[in-house]
Each structure stands twice: as structure tokens, then as C-alpha cells.
Write a protein that holds these residues in place. Structure first.
Motif, PDB file in Angstrom:
ATOM      1  N   ASP A  14      55.812  79.394  68.762  1.00 15.21           N
ATOM      2  CA  ASP A  14      55.652  78.778  70.279  1.00 15.21           C
ATOM      3  C   ASP A  14      55.496  77.234  70.043  1.00 15.21           C
ATOM      4  OD1 ASP A  14      55.032  78.189  72.806  1.00 15.21           O
ATOM      5  OD2 ASP A  14      53.734  79.687  73.116  1.00 15.21           O
ATOM      6  N   ALA A  35      50.674  71.291  72.043  1.00  7.85           N
ATOM      7  CA  ALA A  35      49.600  71.285  72.679  1.00  7.85           C
ATOM      8  C   ALA A  35      48.181  71.109  71.904  1.00  7.85           C
ATOM      9  CB  ALA A  35      49.514  71.929  73.733  1.00  7.85           C
ATOM     10  N   ASP A  67      55.771  74.912  72.157  1.00  5.15           N
ATOM     11  CA  ASP A  67      55.153  73.969  73.131  1.00  5.15           C
ATOM     12  C   ASP A  67      53.368  74.355  72.754  1.00  5.15           C
ATOM     13  OD1 ASP A  67      57.072  73.036  75.119  1.00  5.15           O
ATOM     14  OD2 ASP A  67      57.735  75.005  74.808  1.00  5.15           O
ATOM     15  N   ARG A  68      53.272  75.518  72.766  1.00 11.57           N
ATOM     16  CA  ARG A  68      51.687  75.622  72.305  1.00 11.57           C
ATOM     17  C   ARG A  68      51.146  75.067  71.239  1.00 11.57           C
ATOM     18  NH1 ARG A  68      48.410  79.683  69.899  1.00 11.57           N
ATOM     19  NH2 ARG A  68      46.264  79.664  70.617  1.00 11.57           N
ATOM     20  N   ARG A 115      60.744  70.919  76.130  1.00 10.30           N
ATOM     21  CA  ARG A 115      61.123  69.517  76.609  1.00 10.30           C
ATOM     22  C   ARG A 115      60.421  68.507  75.717  1.00 10.30           C
ATOM     23  NH1 ARG A 115      58.570  69.914  82.803  1.00 10.30           N
ATOM     24  NH2 ARG A 115      59.659  72.009  83.270  1.00 10.30           N
ATOM     25  N   GLU A 154      66.333  72.269  81.996  1.00 13.00           N
ATOM     26  CA  GLU A 154      64.682  72.448  81.826  1.00 13.00           C
ATOM     27  C   GLU A 154      64.191  73.552  82.455  1.00 13.00           C
ATOM     28  OE1 GLU A 154      62.814  68.805  83.678  1.00 13.00           O
ATOM     29  OE2 GLU A 154      63.947  67.564  82.053  1.00 13.00           O
ATOM     30  N   SER A 156      63.735  78.860  77.718  1.00 13.58           N
ATOM     31  CA  SER A 156      63.477  78.332  76.151  1.00 13.58           C
ATOM     32  C   SER A 156      64.620  77.752  75.718  1.00 13.58           C
ATOM     33  CB  SER A 156      62.771  79.415  75.230  1.00 13.58           C
ATOM     34  OG  SER A 156      63.726  80.643  75.298  1.00 13.58           O
ATOM     35  N   SER A 163      60.281  71.988  71.066  1.00 13.15           N
ATOM     36  CA  SER A 163      59.725  72.539  72.161  1.00 13.15           C
ATOM     37  C   SER A 163      60.984  72.725  73.373  1.00 13.15           C
ATOM     38  CB  SER A 163      58.786  71.739  72.851  1.00 13.15           C
ATOM     39  OG  SER A 163      59.076  70.611  73.010  1.00 13.15           O
ATOM     40  N   TYR A 208      64.194  75.071  72.545  1.00 10.29           N
ATOM     41  CA  TYR A 208      63.861  75.608  71.263  1.00 10.29           C
ATOM     42  C   TYR A 208      65.190  76.296  70.876  1.00 10.29           C
ATOM     43  CZ  TYR A 208      61.883  78.689  67.662  1.00 10.29           C
ATOM     44  OH  TYR A 208      61.725  79.285  66.415  1.00 10.29           O
ATOM     45  N   ARG A 255      57.497  69.202  68.967  1.00 10.90           N
ATOM     46  CA  ARG A 255      57.990  68.545  70.037  1.00 10.90           C
ATOM     47  C   ARG A 255      59.254  68.570  70.163  1.00 10.90           C
ATOM     48  NH1 ARG A 255      55.649  64.813  73.336  1.00 10.90           N
ATOM     49  NH2 ARG A 255      57.570  64.761  74.256  1.00 10.90           N
TER      50      ARG A 255
END
Length: 334
Positions: free
Chosen positions: A127, A133, A129-130, A183, A263, A266, A181, A269, A178
Motif C-alpha cells: 500500500d 503517509a 499511499d499508506r 498520486r 486520479e 489504484s 502511489s 500504482y 510516492r
């Protein structure tokens, strides 16, 4: 006072932060800051008077070093709370050969950073994105250079170097996540700055080349490689590593990057996976066969090198007499 919920901050100027009240305690003298930082770096282990003397005064110790260290410990205890209070006595413990800091229910921002970084790396595998973060949260803990005002002695200087290396590894993992991800936009400028600040650290340049290619700036991506090649040749007399060479070969072989993703979902990715396969796997055929695997092994070797340094440091501390009676704990399975 270093109590429950307190945080001893090492990722910047040394201080004790109390999240509940927002207050902070900053030792006013350089020696008290260095003493607190040294005990925090070696938290849970006795630091001998000799090592503390070397950390605080180096090659020019005072005439009665043991008394001077004792006086600085007393001042630090007064700063952290009532010197006769049980909390302070239990926090900075006097041992037969030196002093020991027990954090108890307190913590350090360095450990918080390491924990979040590890969680971010693990999460990024499935994941991005996670993972990004979590790594962003880890990096936000930094307020400046690690142990910014306490790098005069060998203990704090070595720890500052270790923490800086961990910060750079976290940055590399963050920007890689990133790019994978949904975005990935808006990071090219940040990677350009990092590649400029760390010209001999090829991973930033590699990630920058990916970002530029995805932005349809292929010629600029190739210019990044040439800039790194010249710098390495001039300063170290070596060529770029296999990962960067493979990236250049892929850029020369292939045309524009895939169309930008929408946008939603997924797609980011999936696009990255397709791009990575195109520019890493197929780029290493012929003479460069196996370079992708070499790059992966190289990154793993960097991690293992850091772990080896940490284990060596702990072993040397035990051999010098710190907790000599306690057996080494078995290494956890990874």
C-alpha cells in the motif's frame, strides 16, 4: 522531569518535551545537554565515568573528572525535578562504575522515528499511499540535525551519524512510495533538491530520473545521469552503479513514459509497476543482465551494514563491562 508521557527529543536540539502541557525543558549548559544526550543514547545501559568524561571534555578533562561528572549529574537532576524525588532518582541511577538513564514510561523521538519508518517501509510494499503517509509522519519528527548541539563526543557523534543515515534511507523510501502511489505528482522539485544536496547518493538521482521521465522530461532525466557520472568520476574516480546505469539504458531504449493516469482507483500504482518493469527488468538484458538484482542486493547490503554496526556497538559495550552479567538476547526473527 522525565515522567510518564514525556518525550526526550534528540532529532534536533536536545530537550525534554511534555506533550500534555506543551512545555519543554532545555538544559541551559552545553555540558548538561551533552550529558543528557549521552545518557539518552545509551538509555538502559550504564555509562562509565570514564566514557562520560571523554564525551564531555575529550582530551582535556578536568583535574578531578569523577567529581566534575558527579556535579553535572546533580545539576541535571535538579533541572529535571526535585533531586530527592523518587522519579528523578529512578530516572538517573547512580551505579558503582557510572550512571544509567531509565526512561520508564517516557520515550525518545528517535525511537518513535525508527518505529514509524519500519512501519512505513513494511506498508509501502503493498500500500504505497499508506507507506508514504507513515514515512512522512516519521520524517516530520525531525527539527534539525540530530543531536544538533551535542556532537562533540564520540558517543553522540556516532549516534548522530547513524540517525542521519536512517533519515536519508527513510527519505529514499518515502519518495519511492510516492512514485508508486496513486498520486505521485509534485515531488520532482523536492527530488532535485535532494539530489543536489547529496550528489554522491545515487538513489536520489535514480528516483529523480524516474520522476522526470514520468513528467515527459526525458532529456532532463538523461542530464541528471551525466551530472552524477561526472561528479563520481571527478571526486571518486568511479562510474555510477548498476541501478543508475540501467536507468539510463532504459531511457535511451524506450520512448516517452506511459500516459498519465487518471486520479482515481489504484491506477498510479499499476502504472508505476508497468513502468518499473519496462525500465528495470527489460533494460538489463544483454551485457547488463542481472543489474536489477544487483541493485536490490546492494540496498539490502546497506541495511545489513547498519544492523552490523549496531550489533557491534552493543557487543563492545557489553564487553567493556556494561551489564556483563546479562546474556545477549536472541535476535528476533525478521
Amino acid at each position: 522531569m522525565i515522567g510518564a508521557g514525556s518525550e526526550l527529543r534528540l532529532l534536533g536540539p536536545v530537550e525534554v518535551h511534555h506533550p500534555r502541557t506543551g512545555s519543554r525543558v532545555v538544559p541551559p549548559g552545553a555540558k548538561q545537554r551533552a550529558l543528557l544526550a549521552t545518557l539518552a543514547v545509551e538509555a538502559g545501559h550504564t555509562v562509565s565515568v570514564e566514557r562520560l568524561t571523554d564525551e564531555l571534555w575529550g582530551a582535556r578533562p578536568p583535574r578531578s573528572a569523577a567529581n566534575a561528572v558527579q556535579a553535572h549529574v546533580a545539576r541535571l537532576r535538579r533541572l529535571l525535578g526535585p533531586p530527592d524525588g523518587p522519579a528523578v532518582r529512578e530516572t538517573i541511577v547512580t551505579e558503582p562504575t557510572g550512571y544509567l538513564l531509565r526512561l520508564g514510561e517516557a520515550s525518545t523521538d528517535a525511537e518513535h522515528f525508527r518505529r514509524l519508518s519500519a512501519e512505513g517501509r513494511a506498508a509501502a510494499a503493498c500500500d504505497p499511499d499508506r507507506g508514504a503517509a507513515l514515512l512522512d509522519r516519521a520524517l516530520s519528527l525531525w527539527r534539525g540535525p540530530a543531536l544538533a548541539d551535542c556532537r562533540g563526543g564520540p558517543i553522540c557523534a556516532a549516534e548522530a551519524d547513524r540517525l542521519e543515515e536512517q533519515r536519508l534511507l527513510a527519505l529514499e523510501a518515502f519518495y519511492e512510495a510516492r512514485l508508486r502511489s496513486a498520486r505521485p505528482d509534485g515531488i520532482t522539485g523536492e527530488l532535485e533538491r535532494l539530489a543536489e544536496e547529496h550528489p554522491l547518493r545515487e538513489r536520489f538521482s535514480d528516483l529523480l530520473m524516474v520522476a522526470l521521465h514520468r513528467a515527459d522530461r526525458r532529456s532532463e532525466a538523461l542530464a541528471v545521469y551525466e551530472r552524477v557520472r561526472r561528479r563520481l568520476a571527478t571526486e571518486l574516480g568511479v562510474d555510477p552503479g548498476p541501478s543508475l546505469r540501467g536507468r539510463r539504458a532504459a531511457l535511451l531504449r524506450h520512448g516517452p513514459p506511459p500516459s498519465p493516469v487518471r486520479e482515481q482507483g489504484s491506477g498510479g500504482y499499476e502504472e508505476y509497476r508497468a513502468y518499473a518493469k519496462d525500465t528495470e527488468d527489460t533494460a538489463y538484458d544483454g551485457p547488463a543482465l542481472g543489474a536489477a538484482e544487483m541493485a536490490r542486493i546492494g540496498r539490502r547490503l546497506e541495511e545489513l551494514s547498519y544492523e552490523l554496526r549496531e550489533l557491534t556497538r552493543r557487543f563492545e559495550a557489553l564487553r567493556a563491562g556494561h551489564h556483563a552479567a546479562a546474556p545477549l538476547a536472541p535476535s528476533p526473527r525478521r
